[in-house]
Design a protein around this motif. Structure first.
Motif, PDB file in Angstrom:
ATOM      1  N   ASN A 767       0.849  -1.194   0.000  1.00 51.52           N
ATOM      2  CA  ASN A 767       0.000   0.000   0.000  1.00 51.52           C
ATOM      3  C   ASN A 767       0.890   1.251   0.000  1.00 51.52           C
ATOM      4  N   PRO A 768       1.641   1.473  -1.076  1.00 50.23           N
ATOM      5  CA  PRO A 768       2.577   2.605  -1.077  1.00 50.23           C
ATOM      6  C   PRO A 768       1.893   3.969  -1.018  1.00 50.23           C
ATOM      7  N   ILE A 769       0.593   4.017  -1.383  1.00 50.12           N
ATOM      8  CA  ILE A 769      -0.196   5.240  -1.244  1.00 50.12           C
ATOM      9  C   ILE A 769      -1.506   4.844  -0.587  1.00 50.12           C
ATOM     10  N   GLN A 770      -1.867   5.550   0.484  1.00 50.86           N
ATOM     11  CA  GLN A 770      -3.105   5.221   1.198  1.00 50.86           C
ATOM     12  C   GLN A 770      -3.734   6.499   1.724  1.00 50.86           C
ATOM     13  N   TYR A 771      -5.041   6.609   1.571  1.00 48.72           N
ATOM     14  CA  TYR A 771      -5.740   7.763   2.124  1.00 48.72           C
ATOM     15  C   TYR A 771      -5.633   7.749   3.643  1.00 48.72           C
ATOM     16  N   THR A 772      -5.495   8.924   4.233  1.00 46.61           N
ATOM     17  CA  THR A 772      -5.444   9.033   5.683  1.00 46.61           C
ATOM     18  C   THR A 772      -6.842   8.799   6.275  1.00 46.61           C
ATOM     19  N   LYS A 773      -6.906   8.738   7.584  1.00 42.79           N
ATOM     20  CA  LYS A 773      -8.184   8.445   8.238  1.00 42.79           C
ATOM     21  C   LYS A 773      -9.209   9.546   7.993  1.00 42.79           C
ATOM     22  N   ASN A 774      -8.747  10.794   8.018  1.00 43.74           N
ATOM     23  CA  ASN A 774      -9.618  11.942   7.732  1.00 43.74           C
ATOM     24  C   ASN A 774      -9.036  12.684   6.525  1.00 43.74           C
ATOM     25  N   PRO A 775      -9.285  12.195   5.321  1.00 46.51           N
ATOM     26  CA  PRO A 775      -8.514  12.642   4.166  1.00 46.51           C
ATOM     27  C   PRO A 775      -8.957  13.929   3.478  1.00 46.51           C
ATOM     28  N   LEU A 776     -10.155  14.422   3.752  1.00 47.63           N
ATOM     29  CA  LEU A 776     -10.665  15.557   2.976  1.00 47.63           C
ATOM     30  C   LEU A 776      -9.822  16.812   3.224  1.00 47.63           C
ATOM     31  N   LEU A 777      -9.251  17.351   2.153  1.00 48.84           N
ATOM     32  CA  LEU A 777      -8.490  18.594   2.221  1.00 48.84           C
ATOM     33  C   LEU A 777      -9.287  19.775   1.682  1.00 48.84           C
ATOM     34  N   SER A 778      -9.980  19.556   0.569  1.00 49.09           N
ATOM     35  CA  SER A 778     -10.738  20.642  -0.046  1.00 49.09           C
ATOM     36  C   SER A 778     -11.762  20.066  -1.013  1.00 49.09           C
TER      37      SER A 778
END
Length: 835
Positions: A767-778
């Motif tokens: 999983n070299p790229i994974q969304y964070t737990k709270n991923p919304l930035l904009s």
């Protein structure tokens, strides 16, 4: 039976005759017309609407008008990718033309000061047509409109031209217009056929909507990545028009739309007065359409949210943007729910909107001029309250990305400064030459806010386009609020960073993979036949730290001499704006230069799947990226030729978003190619196809949302709220994985507009790229989708035989301005054997 045949004959004759309608069908009869002004037919050889105007004939007519009329001057502002001219007509009275430079200067100056006399100042209206080439009624109406403005005689037109300067752009998209005109004209019969099943109404892939590289140019007003956009944005800022109109087409069964759109879908930064004035202008449209008996609607569709559209960009710049949408005949004549829809009818409606806009501009001149002046007065007051607040942005390892964002600011006349010295804020380092500071206390402060803000709360949950475009996130640049204390000189002459080789070496050369144009440099090295390797680990050489993905070029045992290598690399480094280090020993702190952790690289040989079943936008963005930025040739392999193509010529095949993938035989052929060592890079819905064909096992998350307490009337809004139209999310990345080589931070903002949610692999290194737990930035995403997205993965890598598949849930090359994730595709291409 004879009566029926006679009736059909009369109807056909009537329809055919309407396709050859002369100018009297379009033109108002309350003025006379100067016989010295050439009609469209006298120059292009056919009546308006009889054939679709080709761009070359459109240009020919505009030049003829400019030559014949003292009301018109013409400007060639540059070329499209296909070398077609980007024309602009300036139309106004002869007296205004004599003082046009002074009028322009006074008009722009009024946006800089709090007081300005508007009593005698003309209003400026920018009218543009057919930014989508297969929505041609706009550019064809431009023929009639330009003739009218040049030839009409009488007090009415004199008053209009005295009080108005018209910036007239007859074709926003010359390449697309030419492509569609060819299609419609070559499929037109002498007897017009209204059957929607006829070939005339179904273009071949990619269609005429887009420009040369298959971009939807009506999304590029803010990013300004294309030559057509750059020309019109320069015109906009040179003139600061009060009204800008954008003429489009929509489905055949519709009628005519003019703004305002749905009120709740207006961007919060747009002043309410803007929408009130748009409503006032709409009353002129309604009156004009009532007069000719054409159906229309307003405030029921479309929106004014994304500032990258032609009808919305003006709203954040003190102007009023207006969208027109005409039901499309898509050819010369077609059946519709509203009866037989003819091409001349669509042209007449567009022309009617041209005149109603000008009538509104003249009638509301004082009010609209005052609005623009107040817009910038209020903006300056807002800016003054910000004091010495500023935004700093940059990347201490990548000057090119920083430069290209600054380039966009430059095009929008936003002021920015060098930094005095290196400094750090919030744990991020800002390096001189790699960073800029944008003071908020300046005229375009509202535009700055629109470009840099992160917004996650909205009045409405439905969006016609993307809901987020935060530029430093799109560029993957560090940025933060700061003050002007660290600001150096204002940048007046923006230039990219200098590149070159530090010195000549008899041993080896090194350059890191961080710089944006590193793939361009590496490709030319490999194309020259030089050996190059990539570092799989970090190390130190000559006291300098080198990151994952550092490129090594040995000086010896190459096909050219060490002196030739030095000269060659120095020229390439200068062209790519990259600094290359010379080393004299292979002994390092960490892995040595002869280590197996330096892996040999192979020249990419790329096929890009295009044609039926593939999304042209996504394919065009990749073609444009490889061709115009990296000088990398990719074969555009049409799906119709796939079965006959020799796939052994390629080591990489790219499959963009696909509605259907490939047929069974071609799927087997592709699978065999992968097993023999090929790399497939796939995007978006191609992943569903991969999973269905068992080329890659993908564990999708399911989101079974049930409608509760939702009425039949509300069902569209319910479904629409679950769409991710385009938002930005945070991921955590494993920098040691080859897909992430060149990224200096362990967090990466990614664009997303799909609802493909993939469960992570049980092994974290997969999983070299994974969304964070709270991923919304904009941007906007529903709570249900946000929950599904949390801790999911946007990338899946798998192998078949000796080859592999690199699969992305979303477009990493979105609209040419997502510089920050272009590297993911390049890593998949150059480091494909290390995945």
């Amino acid at each position: 039976m004879q009566r029926i045949a006679l009736l059909l004959l009369l109807v056909t004759a009537s329809l055919f005759s309407q396709s050859k309608t002369d100018l009297s069908y379009y033109l108002p009869q309350d003025v006379t017309y100067d016989s010295n002004i050439p009609t469209p037919k006298s120059i292009v050889g056919h009546e308006v609407g009889e054939w679709h105007i080709t761009h070359d004939k459109l240009v020919q007519y505009m030049h003829a008008l400019a030559k014949a009329s003292d009301r018109i001057t013409i400007e060639d502002r540059g070329k499209t990718f296909e070398d077609r001219p980007l024309l602009l007509l300036k139309i106004t009275s002869l007296e205004n033309h004599k003082n046009l430079d002074a009028i322009q200067a006074a008009h722009v100056q009024a946006t800089e000061t709090n007081t300005s006399d508007i009593s005698e100042r003309p209003i400026v209206v920018y009218q543009g047509f057919s930014i989508h080439g297969n929505e041609p009624s706009g550019s064809n109406a431009a023929l009639v409109a330009a003739y009218y403005l040049a030839a009409a005689q009488g007090p009415k037109i004199d008053d209009l031209l005295k009080n108005t300067v018209i910036l007239f752009d007859p074709s926003f998209n010359p390449d697309g217009l030419q492509r569609f005109a060819y299609w419609a004209n070559t499929n037109r019969g002498m007897n017009l056929n209204a059957d929607p099943n006829d070939r005339e109404y179904s273009e071949v892939w990619p269609g005429g909507r887009t420009n040369h590289y298959w971009f939807d140019m009506n999304r590029d007003w803010l990013p300004v990545q294309l030559p057509e956009s750059r020309a019109r944005i320069e015109t906009f800022h040179n003139w600061m028009p009060n009204i800008l109109t954008d003429h489009h087409e929509m489905g055949t069964n519709a009628s005519f739309f003019f703004q305002p759109g749905i009120p709740s879908r207006t961007h919060p930064l747009t002043p309410k007065m803007n929408q009130e004035l748009t409503k006032g202008i709409a009353e002129y449209h309604a009156k004009a359409f009532d007069k000719i008996g054409s159906l229309y609607y307003s405030e029921e569709s479309f929106d004014d949210f994304y500032y990258g559209k032609g009808s919305t960009f003006p709203d954040i710049n003190g102007s009023i943007g207006i969208l027109f949408e005409q039901a499309s005949s898509r050819g010369h004549i077609q059946e519709s729910d509203n009866g037989i829809l003819t091409f001349p009818f669509t042209i007449r409606n567009q022309f009617t909107a041209v005149l109603s806009t000008l009538e509104a501009a003249n009638g509301m001149r004082n009010t609209i001029l005052e609005y623009q002046q107040d817009f910038f007065k209020n903006a300056r007051n807002e800016a003054a309250k910000s004091g010495n607040k500023a935004i700093v942005f940059g990347d201490e390892k990548d000057a090119a990305k920083t430069y290209h964002l600054a380039e966009i600011l430059n095009r929008h006349r936003i002021k920015f400064h060098d930094i005095k010295r290196d400094f750090s804020v919030n744990g991020k380092n800002y390096k001189k030459g790699y960073s800029y500071i944008v003071p908020k206390n300046q005229k375009n402060t509202r535009l700055i806010n629109a470009m840099f803000e992160k917004r996650t709360t909205f009045q409405d949950s439905l969006f016609y386009d993307i809901s987020a475009w935060t530029f430093p996130l799109a560029f993957n640049l560090d940025y933060t609020e700061t003050t002007t204390a660290n600001a150096g000189d204002e940048v007046k002459d923006l230039k990219p960073q200098n590149g070159g080789v530090a010195s000549k070496s008899e041993y080896a050369y090194l350059f890191e993979w961080h710089e944006y144009y590193a793939p361009k440099l590496l490709n030319k090295i490999l194309k020259k036949g030089l050996r190059a390797k990539v570092s799989m680990k970090t190390f130190k050489a000559n006291g300098k730290s080198y990151d994952y993905g550092t490129i090594l070029i040995p000086a010896k045992n190459q096909k050219i001499s060490t002196s030739e290598i030095y000269t060659f690399l120095n020229d390439l480094a200068q062209d790519s704006h990259i600094k290359i280090d010379a080393v004299s020993t292979g002994l390092n702190d960490g892995i040595d230069l002869g280590s197996r952790n330096f892996r040999a690289l192979e020249l990419p040989k790329i096929a890009l799947l295009v044609g039926d079943g593939m999304t042209s936008y996504d394919a065009g963005e990749i073609w444009h990226l490889l061709d115009t930025r990296y000088d990398i040739i990719a074969t555009k392999l049409d799906t119709k030729r796939f079965s006959r193509a020799d796939l052994s010529r390629y080591n990489t095949i790219i499959m963009v978003n696909s509605s259907s993938g490939l047929n069974e035989n071609n799927t087997k052929k592709l699978k065999s190619w992968i097993q023999n060592g090929g790399t497939l890079v796939a995007y978006r819905n191609a992943l569903r196809w991969l999973n269905s064909k068992e080329l890659m096992k993908i564990d999708f998350k399911k989101n079974d949302l049930t409608a509760k307490n939702i009425t039949y009337e509300q069902r569209g809004d319910f479904r629409g709220a679950q769409v991710i139209g385009g938002a930005i999310f945070e991921t955590k990345i494993d920098r040691s994985h080859p897909i992430n080589f060149g990224y200096k931070n362990d967090k990466l903002p990614m664009f997303r507009n799909t609802t493909l949610f993939i469960k992570p692999d049980k092994n974290s290194y997969n999983n070299p790229i994974q969304y964070t737990k709270n991923p919304l930035l904009s941007g906007y995403i529903s709570e249900e989708n946000l929950d599904s997205l949390s801790l999911s993965i946007p990338l899946k890598i798998g192998g078949i035989g000796r080859g592999n598949i690199v699969a992305f849930t979303d477009n990493t090359n979105f609209r040419a301005f997502w510089y920050g994730t272009n590297r993911l595709l390049m890593n998949a291409i150059f480091f494909r054997d290390e995945m």
